[in-house]
Every structure is written in C-alpha cells, then in structure tokens.
Design an enzyme around this catalytic site. Structure first.
Site, mmCIF file in Angstrom:
data_model
loop_
_atom_site.group_PDB
_atom_site.id
_atom_site.type_symbol
_atom_site.label_atom_id
_atom_site.label_comp_id
_atom_site.label_asym_id
_atom_site.label_seq_id
_atom_site.Cartn_x
_atom_site.Cartn_y
_atom_site.Cartn_z
ATOM 1 C CB THR A 10 22.422 -30.274 -6.429
ATOM 2 O OG1 THR A 10 22.792 -29.292 -7.416
ATOM 3 C CG2 THR A 10 23.022 -29.885 -5.081
ATOM 4 N N GLY A 13 20.248 -36.877 -10.297
ATOM 5 C CA GLY A 13 19.374 -37.948 -10.759
ATOM 6 C C GLY A 13 19.390 -38.167 -12.256
ATOM 7 C CB VAL A 64 18.366 -27.077 -4.468
ATOM 8 C CG1 VAL A 64 19.205 -28.331 -4.580
ATOM 9 C CG2 VAL A 64 17.631 -26.777 -5.771
ATOM 10 C CE1 TYR A 157 17.845 -23.545 -17.365
ATOM 11 C CE2 TYR A 157 18.715 -22.660 -19.417
ATOM 12 C CZ TYR A 157 18.789 -23.568 -18.371
ATOM 13 O OH TYR A 157 19.818 -24.484 -18.324
ATOM 14 C CB ALA A 158 18.029 -16.532 -20.613
ATOM 15 C CB ALA A 159 16.714 -13.798 -16.254
ATOM 16 C CB SER A 160 17.423 -18.392 -13.525
ATOM 17 O OG SER A 160 17.625 -19.458 -14.436
ATOM 18 C CE LYS A 161 20.833 -23.033 -15.302
ATOM 19 N NZ LYS A 161 21.402 -23.871 -14.211
ATOM 20 C CB THR A 192 19.965 -33.244 -20.482
ATOM 21 O OG1 THR A 192 19.178 -32.090 -20.822
ATOM 22 C CG2 THR A 192 21.446 -32.899 -20.524
#
Length: 247
Positions: A10, A13, A64, A157-161, A192
């Site tokens: 996933t 792209g 997703v 973002y940090a918490a999600s990762k 990126t």
C-alpha cells in the site's frame, strides 16, 4: 530474496512504497501495488512492467481507511491471482501537521484513520485469508522514528505510528502459531514527497542532529523492508528496526 512471492504494497504511488515495489520486483516478487492516487500507482506499475516484464504486476486504487474499499479491492486481488499475497507491506500514510493547541479534530482523526485503521484493515483481511488457506506470510508495517521520540507539530502522526508499532507486536504474538510474521520498520527523516513540504530551515536543523548528517533515501528503507519480508529474516517477528541514521 523473494522469488515467486506475491507482494501487496500500500502507499505504492510514491516515496517508500514505490521504492519497496521496485526492490521487491527486482528480487523476483510479483508486485500488487495499491494507492489512493490511481495515476501514481499506475505509473509505479508501468515502471515495473517495463523493467521486469512478464511478472504480472498490477495496480489497484485503494482507500485504506475505508472498510468497503479494502474489502472489495482485496477480494479482487485474491480472485485475480487465485491466492492471497504472502508478503504485505503497509506503507500508506499521511501527515496533517500542526501544533497540538491548533490541531483540528478532523486532522487528528484523518491521520489515525489512514495510518492505524488502514494498517489494521489490510492486515486483518489478508491474515484471515492466509489462515484459511494455511499459508505462511510476512507483514511489514511502516512506522516512524518519531513514534519513539515524539516530534513538535506531529502529535497525531507520532501517536499514530506508535500505535502501528504496538499493533505490529501484538499481531506477531497472535499470528506466530500460523507462521505469519509481523515486523515494523521505523524510518527516520527520508527524502519523500511527504518531507518535501518541510521548510528548508527545519530540514537543515534535523540534518544537523542526525549523526549521519543527511536524510535517508527511500531505497535505503526499502532494503530493510525487503529483508524483513524475505526468508532471510525467518526467525524475526515482533521486532522494530530503526533506519534513522542514528537519530
């Protein structure tokens, strides 16, 4: 390292996901590339088909974070290839950066929906099929070094990762009995499209505190992902590997 393997990636792209697709194809895998941006993922597969012709690489548009999208796309993949992928790389991820006091609930939730819920939906759907078909597999989830350190402007973002990393460890415990491994790669700052929007002044600061004094290239992350997906790491599960230049 992956001859004859069917690999589902996933976020294919661009960025790390695209680099993973290229390296896995080079290592002999048939790549199933998925991304929300159809043009980008079609471009990825066009590159693979031109370089590694005859491998049966295909692209799919996938959200997703949407249960129906994950279910329908993966059902189509299982049908198209008459088998589930035995290599899975959850590289789809987004950022919606802001300081915590200014962050909207929508931006907080959207990051969790893609980064955490998306990883869960893809992993669960494919694992169910692998267990039903009595097939072993390897899942590699893309976390982040900021999951272990935190980062200003990235509380979502940090918490999600961090959630992705602990989710992966739990999956490894539950799926070990089926010979399905699950590991996490924790990239540091990587070149990126996601990092292109970072102001130059901020980039220079982070380079100055990274011992190797530079950002990673996507290919460098892909090398570790491919190792974890392959049989060369057959006794590694529930592990997180930082690829961060020492940061």
């Amino acid at each position: 390292m992956l001859p004859g393997k069917l690999a589902f990636v996933t976020g294919a792209g661009g960025g790390i996901g695209r680099a993973v697709c290229h390296l896995m194809a080079r290592e002999g895998a048939t790549v199933v590339a998925a991304d929300l941006n159809l043009n980008n993922v079609e471009s990825t597969v066009a590159d693979l088909t031109g370089t590694y012709a005859g491998k049966g690489h295909k692209s799919y548009q996938l959200d997703v974070s949407n249960t129906e999208s994950v279910s329908s796309v993966l059902k189509q993949v299982f049908t198209d290839y008459s088998a589930p992928p035995t290599v899975v790389v959850n590289a789809a991820g987004i950022t919606r950066d802001n300081f915590m006091l200014k962050m909207s609930v929508e931006d907080f939730e959207s990051v969790f929906n893609v980064n955490v819920k998306g990883t869960f939906l893809v992993t669960q759907t494919i694992c169910k099929e692998l267990v039903e078909k009595n097939l072993s597999g390897s899942i590699v989830n893309i976390g982040s070094i900021v999951a272990q350190r935190g980062n200003k402007g990235q509380c979502n973002y940090a918490a999600s990762k961090a959630a992705v990393e602990v989710f992966s460890k739990t999956v490894s415990l539950e799926m070990a009995r089926y010979n399905i491994r699950c590991n996490t790669v924790l990239p540091g700052f990587t070149v990126t499209p996601m990092t292109e929007i970072i102001p130059d002044k901020v980039k220079e600061y982070f380079k100055s505190v990274i011992p190797l004094n530079r950002f990673a290239e996507s290919d460098e992350i892909a090398e570790v992902v491919t190792f974890l997906a392959s049989e060369k790491s057959s006794y590694i599960t529930g592990t997180s590997i930082a690829v961060s230049g020492g940061f």
